[in-house]
Design a protein around this motif. Structure first.
Motif, PDB file in Angstrom:
ATOM      1  N   VAL A 157       0.823  -1.394   0.020  1.00 31.72           N
ATOM      2  CA  VAL A 157      -0.006   0.201  -0.201  1.00 31.72           C
ATOM      3  C   VAL A 157       0.980   1.320   0.039  1.00 31.72           C
ATOM      4  N   LEU A 158       1.943   1.253   0.569  1.00 33.28           N
ATOM      5  CA  LEU A 158       2.799   2.180   0.635  1.00 33.28           C
ATOM      6  C   LEU A 158       3.221   2.969  -0.383  1.00 33.28           C
ATOM      7  N   ARG A 159       3.392   2.100  -1.528  1.00 29.56           N
ATOM      8  CA  ARG A 159       3.642   2.777  -3.070  1.00 29.56           C
ATOM      9  C   ARG A 159       2.462   2.526  -3.821  1.00 29.56           C
ATOM     10  N   HIS A 160       1.509   1.842  -3.827  1.00 28.22           N
ATOM     11  CA  HIS A 160       0.676   1.613  -4.740  1.00 28.22           C
ATOM     12  C   HIS A 160      -0.982   1.760  -4.358  1.00 28.22           C
ATOM     13  N   GLY A 161      -1.159   1.725  -2.960  1.00 22.83           N
ATOM     14  CA  GLY A 161      -2.460   2.285  -2.393  1.00 22.83           C
ATOM     15  C   GLY A 161      -3.437   0.862  -2.358  1.00 22.83           C
ATOM     16  N   THR A 162      -4.437   1.186  -1.691  1.00 25.22           N
ATOM     17  CA  THR A 162      -5.197  -0.219  -1.442  1.00 25.22           C
ATOM     18  C   THR A 162      -6.254  -0.355  -2.716  1.00 25.22           C
ATOM     19  N   MET A 163      -7.044  -1.461  -2.528  1.00 28.41           N
ATOM     20  CA  MET A 163      -7.753  -1.947  -3.793  1.00 28.41           C
ATOM     21  C   MET A 163      -8.621  -0.631  -4.413  1.00 28.41           C
ATOM     22  N   ARG A 164      -8.979   0.426  -3.648  1.00 27.86           N
ATOM     23  CA  ARG A 164      -9.787   1.436  -3.988  1.00 27.86           C
ATOM     24  C   ARG A 164      -8.805   2.186  -5.153  1.00 27.86           C
ATOM     25  N   ALA A 165      -7.591   2.139  -5.084  1.00 32.30           N
ATOM     26  CA  ALA A 165      -6.578   2.795  -6.010  1.00 32.30           C
ATOM     27  C   ALA A 165      -6.182   1.953  -7.322  1.00 32.30           C
ATOM     28  N   LEU A 166      -6.586   0.611  -6.991  1.00 32.45           N
ATOM     29  CA  LEU A 166      -6.142  -0.433  -8.045  1.00 32.45           C
ATOM     30  C   LEU A 166      -7.246  -0.986  -8.856  1.00 32.45           C
ATOM     31  N   VAL A 167      -8.390  -0.534  -8.524  1.00 29.66           N
ATOM     32  CA  VAL A 167      -9.709  -0.940  -9.274  1.00 29.66           C
ATOM     33  C   VAL A 167      -9.982   0.030 -10.237  1.00 29.66           C
ATOM     34  N   ALA A 168      -9.984  -0.349 -11.506  1.00 30.77           N
ATOM     35  CA  ALA A 168     -10.412   1.020 -12.662  1.00 30.77           C
ATOM     36  C   ALA A 168     -11.707   0.383 -13.227  1.00 30.77           C
ATOM     37  N   GLY A 169     -12.376  -0.575 -12.927  1.00 26.20           N
ATOM     38  CA  GLY A 169     -13.523  -0.904 -13.285  1.00 26.20           C
ATOM     39  C   GLY A 169     -14.423  -1.975 -12.473  1.00 26.20           C
ATOM     40  N   LEU A 170     -15.574  -2.134 -12.381  1.00 21.34           N
ATOM     41  CA  LEU A 170     -16.168  -3.222 -11.902  1.00 21.34           C
ATOM     42  C   LEU A 170     -17.589  -3.712 -12.682  1.00 21.34           C
ATOM     43  N   GLU A 171     -17.794  -4.893 -12.524  1.00 26.36           N
ATOM     44  CA  GLU A 171     -18.959  -5.525 -12.876  1.00 26.36           C
ATOM     45  C   GLU A 171     -19.721  -6.080 -11.710  1.00 26.36           C
ATOM     46  N   ALA A 172     -21.102  -5.884 -11.508  1.00 26.13           N
ATOM     47  CA  ALA A 172     -21.537  -6.334 -10.215  1.00 26.13           C
ATOM     48  C   ALA A 172     -23.304  -6.603 -10.579  1.00 26.13           C
ATOM     49  N   VAL A 173     -23.836  -7.469  -9.653  1.00 30.66           N
ATOM     50  CA  VAL A 173     -25.223  -7.536  -9.753  1.00 30.66           C
ATOM     51  C   VAL A 173     -25.710  -6.836  -8.628  1.00 30.66           C
ATOM     52  N   LEU A 174     -26.761  -6.015  -8.640  1.00 25.73           N
ATOM     53  CA  LEU A 174     -27.227  -5.157  -7.798  1.00 25.73           C
ATOM     54  C   LEU A 174     -28.680  -6.160  -7.243  1.00 25.73           C
ATOM     55  N   PRO A 175     -29.188  -5.415  -6.243  1.00 30.86           N
ATOM     56  CA  PRO A 175     -30.064  -6.284  -5.472  1.00 30.86           C
ATOM     57  C   PRO A 175     -31.052  -6.793  -6.206  1.00 30.86           C
ATOM     58  N   ASP A 176     -31.719  -5.826  -7.211  1.00 31.19           N
ATOM     59  CA  ASP A 176     -32.834  -6.293  -8.053  1.00 31.19           C
ATOM     60  C   ASP A 176     -32.603  -7.430  -9.014  1.00 31.19           C
TER      61      ASP A 176
END
Length: 486
Positions: A157-176
């Motif tokens: 994390v010191l150099r590259h950050g957490t997942m928030r910094a490393l995720v460029a895009g997401l696919e997800a299924v929402l509650p409906d």
């Protein structure tokens, strides 16, 4: 299947025989969390093979108000992927969704399913001259979806950050059951609220992550790992500032480790040995890397900096890894601390963060306060000094052994020791969860220590996106009956 409810039969048909079981013996390993603190029940275990199958399952769940508990590698630390004891939910495993869809080396991006295991992802990228700059001790079981959902950190994390910094895009299924198609790696996107960032760290309470576009970096040309001995956490912080002032672009790891943790590893973990001939009260594991052809040789950098640090009395001793095997041996010590601590006996483990400038004083002062307040306990604090993440372990008194006595002590101390640790963290402006999430183990403490603004906002977002509360209920979001701090 004749005795099943119609909705469960529909779910079973969606995933087919390979993706469905309600046999108790087959579900049993996935109903207890990695720490063994929480055990729940489920009506069935579903293992979809595609995003469309996840979507169809969620549509059925939405129509019948059925709770879903998503799970990746089941290696979480806060019970975030364990169903409750009521047995009315369905466990949704993403492990069959393990396809790496694309590696775009030229763009330094990769797209993969949520069930891809981190270690396998590392290996695939290595074949393309790339790497994913996030690693952790559980890389052999942790999945990409789980890392996204908990906003995982790790040692880089010191150099590259957490997942928030490393995720460029997401696919997800929402509650409906609708699919959020957000895999495009857009650098500019001003269409309002960022659903991607709500899902990262959302622990599956707002939707089920099925795929991710991740940022990669060039594979390492070489690295240099050193084990440094020093007198105190304060000395470690001085060394950290010294190294950053000289060469912060290639400094990728800076881990602080007390002698007590090193001793536990040497005692319980095979094929480990002390890096230094003479033991020191505190140790730092340092890593400098080179991933660009024009960058300085990391070994020359380390040799020069440590020579200067010894000359300025910043450190007492140091050992530089002579080869990759020795570098891995140094890191094995760091990665094995939690396993060794478990072998040592019962301990309350706290994943917390404080401002980097206050980390050294927190380790010494908070540790002393806890040991004074709870007779016989011993604090072992280690972690990522470069980002303020402290793994603050409170070991049980020596007469408390594993088994029923240990379980009793853990239960009692979680109601006394942990609140005091968290109070000390909040007093520094820190966080009670640095990289493992809230889950169910910290949910009530989050409510107790958060102000109205945070608590009410969390509830409002959850209610707006998941009004039926079918997405991983009982995790992260404080219950309405909990009373936040004023």
């Amino acid at each position: 299947m004749s005795e099943m409810a119609d909705w469960l039969r529909s779910m079973a048909e969606i995933v087919g025989p390979k993706g469905f079981t309600n046999a108790p013996d087959e579900m049993e390993p996935w109903l207890t969390d990695w720490r063994g603190r929480y055990t729940g029940k489920a009506l069935a275990l579903l293992s979809p093979a595609s995003t469309n199958e996840v979507s169809e399952i969620v549509k059925v769940a939405h129509a019948h108000a059925i709770s879903l508990v998503p799970q990746g590698g089941n290696s979480g630390m806060v019970g975030g992927a364990t169903p409750d004891s009521e047995g009315e939910s369905v466990l949704l495993s993403l492990r069959r969704m393990n396809r790496i869809r694309e590696i775009a080396s030229g763009d330094q991006l990769a797209v993969c399913d949520a069930g891809v295991i981190l270690q396998n992802f590392h290996a695939a990228l290595d074949e393309h001259g790339q790497r994913f700059p996030l690693t952790l001790g559980g890389k052999g079981s942790a999945t990409i979806g789980g890392l996204v959902s908990t906003n995982a950190g790790g040692t880089q994390v010191l150099r590259h950050g957490t997942m928030r910094a490393l995720v460029a895009g997401l696919e997800a299924v929402l509650p409906d059951g609708s699919i959020y198609h957000g895999l495009s790696a857009l650098k500019k996107d001003n269409r309002g609220y960022d659903l991607k960032q709500l899902l990262i760290g959302g622990e599956g309470t707002l939707g089920i992550v099925t795929g991710a576009t991740l940022k990669t970096v060039p594979a390492l040309i070489d690295r240099c790992v050193a084990w440094v001995g020093l007198a105190s956490p304060q000395a470690a912080h001085k060394l950290f500032k010294f190294l950053c002032s000289r060469e912060n672009q290639s400094l990728e790891g800076f881990e602080i480790i007390p002698r007590t943790c090193l001793d536990s590893v040497l005692k319980h973990i095979p094929d480990t040995r002390p890096p230094l001939e003479q033991g020191t009260p505190w140790n730092v594991l340092v890593e400098f890397v080179r991933d660009q052809p024009g960058a300085a040789d990391p070994r020359e950098v380390v040799e020069s900096l440590l020579t200067e640090a010894i000359g300025e009395n910043l450190i007492s001793d140091a050992a530089i890894a002579e080869n990759e095997s020795q570098a891995e041996a140094f890191w094995k010590i760091r990665d094995s601390i939690s396993e060794a601590e478990r072998a040592d006996g019962p301990a309350l483990q706290h994943d917390i963060s404080v401002p980097v400038a206050q980390m050294a004083d927190f380790i010494t002062e908070a540790g002393a306060q806890i040991e004074n307040a709870f007779s016989g306990t011993e604090v072992a604090a280690f972690g990522h000094m470069g980002d303020g993440n402290v793994h603050f372990h409170v070991k049980a008194p020596g007469d408390v052994t594993a088994g029923p006595d240990g379980a009793k002590w853990m239960l009692q101390s979680s109601q006394t020791v942990s609140p005091m640790v968290h109070d000390l963290v909040v007093a520094t402006g820190g966080s009670i969860s640095a990289e493992h999430g809230i889950g169910q183990s910290k949910r009530d403490e989050l409510a107790r220590l958060s102000g109205d603004a945070r608590t009410l906002t969390l509830r409002a977002i959850k209610q707006a996106i998941d009004p039926q509360n079918i997405m991983n209920p009982g995790k992260l979001v404080p219950l309405a009956s909990a009373t936040p701090a004023s």
